[in-house]
Design an enzyme around this catalytic site. Structure first.
Site, PDB file in Angstrom:
ATOM      1  N   TYR A   1      30.422   4.110  17.141  1.00 15.30           N
ATOM      2  CA  TYR A   1      29.424   5.106  17.569  1.00 15.30           C
ATOM      3  C   TYR A   1      30.131   6.281  18.260  1.00 15.30           C
ATOM      4  O   TYR A   1      29.828   7.441  17.979  1.00 15.30           O
ATOM      5  CB  TYR A   1      28.408   4.440  18.503  1.00 15.30           C
ATOM      6  CG  TYR A   1      27.350   5.384  19.050  1.00 15.30           C
ATOM      7  CD1 TYR A   1      26.281   5.826  18.253  1.00 15.30           C
ATOM      8  CD2 TYR A   1      27.399   5.833  20.370  1.00 15.30           C
ATOM      9  CE1 TYR A   1      25.309   6.679  18.756  1.00 15.30           C
ATOM     10  CE2 TYR A   1      26.430   6.683  20.880  1.00 15.30           C
ATOM     11  CZ  TYR A   1      25.388   7.107  20.070  1.00 15.30           C
ATOM     12  OH  TYR A   1      24.420   7.961  20.576  1.00 15.30           O
TER      13      TYR A   1
ATOM     14  N   LYS B   1      30.094  10.160  16.902  1.00 17.93           N
ATOM     15  CA  LYS B   1      29.628  11.274  17.733  1.00 17.93           C
ATOM     16  C   LYS B   1      30.756  12.262  18.026  1.00 17.93           C
ATOM     17  O   LYS B   1      30.510  13.463  18.205  1.00 17.93           O
ATOM     18  CB  LYS B   1      28.997  10.748  19.018  1.00 17.93           C
ATOM     19  CG  LYS B   1      27.689   9.985  18.783  1.00 17.93           C
ATOM     20  CD  LYS B   1      26.667  10.841  18.055  1.00 17.93           C
ATOM     21  CE  LYS B   1      25.260  10.254  18.064  1.00 17.93           C
ATOM     22  NZ  LYS B   1      24.317  11.069  17.281  1.00 17.93           N
TER      23      LYS B   1
HETATM   24  P1  NAD Z   1      15.620   6.986  18.610  1.00 14.79           P
HETATM   25  O1  NAD Z   1      16.032   5.664  18.070  1.00 14.79           O
HETATM   26  O2  NAD Z   1      14.309   7.103  19.306  1.00 14.79           O
HETATM   27  O3  NAD Z   1      15.657   8.114  17.480  1.00 14.79           O
HETATM   28  C1  NAD Z   1      16.462   8.071  16.341  1.00 14.79           C
HETATM   29  C2  NAD Z   1      15.600   8.463  15.146  1.00 14.79           C
HETATM   30  O4  NAD Z   1      16.441   8.578  14.003  1.00 14.79           O
HETATM   31  C3  NAD Z   1      14.515   7.442  14.808  1.00 14.79           C
HETATM   32  O5  NAD Z   1      13.265   8.093  14.728  1.00 14.79           O
HETATM   33  C4  NAD Z   1      14.961   6.879  13.468  1.00 14.79           C
HETATM   34  O6  NAD Z   1      13.879   6.489  12.627  1.00 14.79           O
HETATM   35  C5  NAD Z   1      15.729   8.050  12.903  1.00 14.79           C
HETATM   36  N1  NAD Z   1      16.651   7.678  11.835  1.00 14.79           N
HETATM   37  C6  NAD Z   1      17.477   6.596  11.777  1.00 14.79           C
HETATM   38  N2  NAD Z   1      18.148   6.595  10.621  1.00 14.79           N
HETATM   39  C7  NAD Z   1      17.758   7.691   9.921  1.00 14.79           C
HETATM   40  C8  NAD Z   1      18.082   8.225   8.661  1.00 14.79           C
HETATM   41  N3  NAD Z   1      18.973   7.612   7.862  1.00 14.79           N
HETATM   42  N4  NAD Z   1      17.483   9.374   8.256  1.00 14.79           N
HETATM   43  C9  NAD Z   1      16.566   9.983   9.058  1.00 14.79           C
HETATM   44  N5  NAD Z   1      16.212   9.527  10.275  1.00 14.79           N
HETATM   45  C10 NAD Z   1      16.806   8.391  10.690  1.00 14.79           C
HETATM   46  O7  NAD Z   1      16.785   7.397  19.590  1.00 14.79           O
HETATM   47  P2  NAD Z   1      17.048   8.703  20.470  1.00 14.79           P
HETATM   48  O8  NAD Z   1      17.570   8.225  21.759  1.00 14.79           O
HETATM   49  O9  NAD Z   1      15.906   9.630  20.447  1.00 14.79           O
HETATM   50  O10 NAD Z   1      18.288   9.313  19.666  1.00 14.79           O
HETATM   51  C11 NAD Z   1      18.320  10.606  19.125  1.00 14.79           C
HETATM   52  C12 NAD Z   1      19.765  11.040  18.976  1.00 14.79           C
HETATM   53  O11 NAD Z   1      20.345  11.180  20.269  1.00 14.79           O
HETATM   54  C13 NAD Z   1      20.639  10.044  18.218  1.00 14.79           C
HETATM   55  O12 NAD Z   1      21.558  10.756  17.415  1.00 14.79           O
HETATM   56  C14 NAD Z   1      21.378   9.331  19.333  1.00 14.79           C
HETATM   57  O13 NAD Z   1      22.595   8.794  18.904  1.00 14.79           O
HETATM   58  C15 NAD Z   1      21.561  10.471  20.306  1.00 14.79           C
HETATM   59  N6  NAD Z   1      21.831  10.090  21.689  1.00 14.79           N
HETATM   60  C16 NAD Z   1      20.938   9.335  22.393  1.00 14.79           C
HETATM   61  C17 NAD Z   1      21.218   8.996  23.704  1.00 14.79           C
HETATM   62  C18 NAD Z   1      20.283   8.159  24.544  1.00 14.79           C
HETATM   63  O14 NAD Z   1      20.711   7.689  25.601  1.00 14.79           O
HETATM   64  N7  NAD Z   1      19.045   7.983  24.145  1.00 14.79           N
HETATM   65  C19 NAD Z   1      22.420   9.411  24.283  1.00 14.79           C
HETATM   66  C20 NAD Z   1      23.301  10.182  23.536  1.00 14.79           C
HETATM   67  C21 NAD Z   1      22.993  10.517  22.242  1.00 14.79           C
END
Ligand code: NAD
Length: 249
Positions: A155, A159
């Protein structure tokens, strides 16, 4: 109204607790028409309807180039242009280096990294014709510090790859009037961490963060609005840290 008449495409934005949906909602409140892309089971059309009239929800899998191209074409058919792309779709997995299988590696890298490239490729020709566009790529603090809290090394690599890809695209497409920037969120309370941390553990983590709390989805949504809008017209190739001070560097 920072985004009046702009059209914003946001991947992985159907989960109502997620960063993408928060960005979509905030962008819409600033006048944008939003196109929510997500997998079928996440019901992107229903998510778009929740935001109000005049928005679009489409099924699109960012790991599939044809699906990305079709989504961009449908957005253009509906709204005539694409001003903003948020590459937000991402999945994580808690695993140690020696446990990561080839399939795990592919799965995790494909959604964040391949997805960012495919979806950017799908909108860039339109942005080039418009001579205007803002692409925002959601990376993670995990890329910068070699692990956030939950994601494994694959991961972090995905990123970190997103940061490199975004910077390279910023260089390539700056002369076309297209800006490409990244956001590196810290730990944000969304479904991606649901059930993975006890309240006690969250409180322990909050104690180590200068702003003394985990992030909220709107914290990232606000950063997306900034990078999408003319407030950031002279920013390209940057990484905006939105982590409460978890990593200061
Ligand atoms: P989340 O799981 O709520 O959202 C991720 C979304 O991506 C989901 O709606 C899922 O259905 C969708 N998804 C998964 N595979 C897919 C695909 N192949 N095509 C299209 N959509 C797809 O999580 P989040 O926390 O809202 O994450 C959003 C972004 O932020 C992600 O890239 C995550 O890695 C990043 N992020 C999150 C955090 C955190 O702490 N929440 C921290 C750093 C980065």
């Amino acid at each position: 109204m920072l985004l009046k008449d702009k059209v914003a495409v946001i991947t992985g934005a159907a989960g109502i607790n997620g960063l993408g949906f928060a960005a979509a909602r905030l962008m819409a409140s600033h006048g944008a028409r939003v196109v929510i892309l997500d997998l079928a089971q996440a019901e992107p059309a229903a998510a778009a309807a929740r935001i109000g009239d005049g928005h679009l929800g489409l099924v699109a899998n960012v790991t599939d180039k044809a699906s990305c191209d079709a989504a961009a074409a449908a957005a253009i058919q509906q709204f005539g242009r694409i001003d903003i792309l948020v590459n937000n779709a991402g999945i994580t997995q808690a695993a140690k280096t020696l446990e990561i299988s080839g399939a795990d590696y592919d799965r995790i890298l494909d959604v964040s990294l391949r997805g960012t490239m495919y979806m950017s490729q799908a909108v860039l020709p339109t942005m080039q014709q418009q001579r205007n566009g803002s692409i925002i790529c959601i990376s993670s603090v995990s890329a910068q510090r070699g692990g956030g809290i939950l994601g494994g090394p694959h991961y972090s690599a995905a990123k970190a790859g997103v940061l490199g890809l975004a910077r390279a695209m910023a260089r390539e497409f700056g002369p076309d009037g297209i800006r490409v920037n990244s956001i590196a969120p810290g730990l944000i309370g969304t479904d991606i961490i649901k059930g993975k941390l006890t309240e006690e553990k969250k409180a322990d983590i909050a104690e180590t963060i200068p702003l003394a709390r985990l992030g909220r989805a709107d914290d990232i949504g606000g950063a997306c609005v900034f990078l999408a809008s003319d407030l950031s017209l002279y920013c390209t190739g940057i990484t905006l840290d939105v982590n409460g001070g978890m990593l200061i560097h």
